[in-house]
Design an enzyme around this catalytic site. Structure first.
Site, PDB file in Angstrom:
ATOM      1  N   GLU A  77      46.779  45.112  36.100  1.00  0.00           N
ATOM      2  CA  GLU A  77      45.413  44.637  36.367  1.00  0.00           C
ATOM      3  C   GLU A  77      45.418  43.153  36.730  1.00  0.00           C
ATOM      4  O   GLU A  77      44.739  42.727  37.668  1.00  0.00           O
ATOM      5  CB  GLU A  77      44.541  44.890  35.143  1.00  0.00           C
ATOM      6  CG  GLU A  77      43.135  44.324  35.241  1.00  0.00           C
ATOM      7  CD  GLU A  77      42.636  43.744  33.933  1.00  0.00           C
ATOM      8  OE1 GLU A  77      42.139  42.592  33.944  1.00  0.00           O
ATOM      9  OE2 GLU A  77      42.754  44.424  32.899  1.00  0.00           O
ATOM     10  N   HIS A  78      46.188  42.360  36.008  1.00  0.00           N
ATOM     11  CA  HIS A  78      46.305  40.933  36.307  1.00  0.00           C
ATOM     12  C   HIS A  78      46.928  40.712  37.687  1.00  0.00           C
ATOM     13  O   HIS A  78      46.449  39.898  38.484  1.00  0.00           O
ATOM     14  CB  HIS A  78      47.185  40.243  35.254  1.00  0.00           C
ATOM     15  CG  HIS A  78      46.460  39.877  34.003  1.00  0.00           C
ATOM     16  ND1 HIS A  78      46.308  38.575  33.586  1.00  0.00           N
ATOM     17  CD2 HIS A  78      45.841  40.648  33.066  1.00  0.00           C
ATOM     18  CE1 HIS A  78      45.637  38.554  32.440  1.00  0.00           C
ATOM     19  NE2 HIS A  78      45.360  39.803  32.106  1.00  0.00           N
ATOM     20  N   GLU A 154      47.425  35.377  26.196  1.00  0.00           N
ATOM     21  CA  GLU A 154      46.278  36.223  25.852  1.00  0.00           C
ATOM     22  C   GLU A 154      46.549  36.990  24.558  1.00  0.00           C
ATOM     23  O   GLU A 154      45.665  37.118  23.701  1.00  0.00           O
ATOM     24  CB  GLU A 154      46.005  37.203  27.002  1.00  0.00           C
ATOM     25  CG  GLU A 154      44.766  38.047  26.838  1.00  0.00           C
ATOM     26  CD  GLU A 154      44.512  38.957  28.033  1.00  0.00           C
ATOM     27  OE1 GLU A 154      43.648  39.845  27.900  1.00  0.00           O
ATOM     28  OE2 GLU A 154      45.175  38.786  29.071  1.00  0.00           O
TER      29      GLU A 154
END
Length: 449
Positions: A77-78, A154
């Site tokens: 996704e990143h 994160e």
């Protein structure tokens, strides 16, 4: 529409198949097109809006990873925002921001979504950019290393948020080593060694046209959206041979959960974070409407039993609520509370007592009416923007295999009886409860009761 409607028609070439799903008085006209590749496009035309929300939803989440792959869906996704064969990372963001739009993405345990919200006149740009990044990302090696560092930060940030961490701890208490019990982000141990080749393989094996639903809501024309999508995907890996859409994720076999357990993450926090709960029901269970009512009554708002008992009357916690998570083949029901460490025992005793009381004697007619009103009101009020309408289209198609009209959904809530809720409460709240705690304790401070 069945999946076979998207297949090659007899005696002819493959073609797109379009159908009007609803012309809802509480919404706009919903149409669905299945492209020859098996990719689905759903739109809701709302002429009164001046914006459009456009999303690309992929039926792939963290539960589709093997143990060594844990975090691959989120890593991908990143990376998809880092550049394609047509655009660099700056171009992807600047093209949308230059017209005042916004883009983002999120990964869940069962799907991943990439979305943009723009003015209606800028929809062609949003479609081109979003289709480009999802279909044709290059996953350059330097970008893999850059985003690896971002994701590790994160994960570290998440570890510093005990109010978030306790939810993951609870999932692990119930599901153990099953993918539903793992962190969506992965861990340092899985993200650090993950290679570009592994991510690339995951991308190309999982991001296929039959697994993708494109949804848009706002001031739009369905035929124009379909045409723009086909143009944007032409010549990309999603422009493939004829296929049928993938069926929604099966509910069988059901996920095996662990016996009730207590899991404690010792941390020197000012506040203790606790979750008490049990396995729930899957998202296609017919009792899901009764569950929504029960959840509202127990801990769904300021008038709920738990909020009134624990916060309003005794002042033991600032935040206390119940929630239900539902997957294709399983679910969770739980109560969360954040309180001073010295008050944890009292909060847990009150919570257990209230759950046992409702399991034994049920709720009242007045609570039933209030719980129904909350369910209907939150649903309808949640449809006041194009983003929520876009999400509703995609989730209906991807997770349920159909889009339930608003009036029918409200009718299903209205049809819930006191006996429905009380029978569910007796079943659900009578199950052995797992406990997850983040705070200044060790496991010896708690006993499974």
């Amino acid at each position: 529409m069945t999946s076979s409607e998207a297949a090659r028609p007899a005696g002819g070439a493959a073609r797109a198949v379009t159908r009007t799903l609803s012309d809802d008085p509480l919404g706009g006209t919903v149409r669905r097109t299945v492209l020859p590749s098996g990719l689905r496009v759903l739109t809701e035309a709302i002429p009164a809006m001046r914006s459009v929300s456009f999303g690309i939803w992929v039926a792939v989440g963290s539960r589709d990873e093997t143990g060594p792959q844990a975090g691959a869906a989120h890593f991908l996704e990143h990376l998809l925002f880092k550049g394609t064969n047509k655009r660099g990372a700056l171009e992807i963001s600047s093209e949308i921001e230059a017209v005042g739009g916004e883009t983002n993405a999120f990964t869940t345990k069962e799907y991943t979504c990439y979305y943009a919200r723009v003015l209606d006149e800028d929809l062609p740009l949003a479609i081109d950019v979003m289709c480009d990044l999802v279909a044709d990302s290059v996953l350059a090696a330097p970008d893999v290393e850059t985003e690896r560092g971002v994701i590790l930060e994160e994960i570290a940030m998440h570890d510093d948020e005990p109010g978030d961490e306790v939810h993951d701890l609870f999932a692990r208490a119930v599901y153990g080593d099953h993918p539903l019990g793992r962190l969506i982000s992965g861990t340092d141990e899985t993200v650090t060694p993950m290679t570009r080749r592994q991510i690339q393989s995951f991308y190309r094996r999982r991001y296929t046209a039959p697994q993708i639903v494109i949804a848009a809501a706002g001031n739009l024309d369905h035929a124009a959206v379909v045409k723009l999508v086909r143009q944007a995907l032409r010549g990309t890996p999603l422009d493939t041979d004829p296929a049928v859409p993938a069926p929604h994720r099966s509910a069988t076999p059901a996920v095996r959960t662990r016996p009730a357990a207590t899991v404690v993450e010792p941390k020197e926090t000012e506040q203790a974070h606790v979750i008490l709960g049990c396995p729930g029901i899957d998202r296609l269970d017919e009792r899901r409407f009764a569950l929504g009512v029960l959840n509202n009554v127990l801990g769904g708002g300021m008038s709920s039993r738990l909020f009134q008992e624990i916060r309003e009357q005794r002042g033991l916690a600032y935040s206390v609520y119940s929630y239900a998570s539902q997957y294709a083949d399983s679910g969770l029901f739980a109560v969360y509370a954040g309180c001073a460490p010295g008050k944890v025992d009292e909060v847990l005793d009150l919570t257990r007592a209230e759950l046992a009381r409702v399991a034994a004697t049920g709720i009242t007619e007045a609570e039933l009416a209030r719980g129904k009103g909350m369910s209907k009101g939150s649903f309808v009020l949640g449809l006041e923007d194009t983003g929520s309408r876009m999400s509703r289209l995609a989730k209906g198609e991807l997770l349920y295999g159909n889009l339930m009209p608003v009036d029918e959904l409200l009718a299903r809530v209205d049809a819930v009886t006191l006996d429905d809720v009380n029978a569910l409460a007796a079943d659900l709240l009578g199950r052995p409860m797992s406990l997850a705690v983040v705070g200044p304790f060790d496991e010896s401070a708690f006993a499974v009761r």
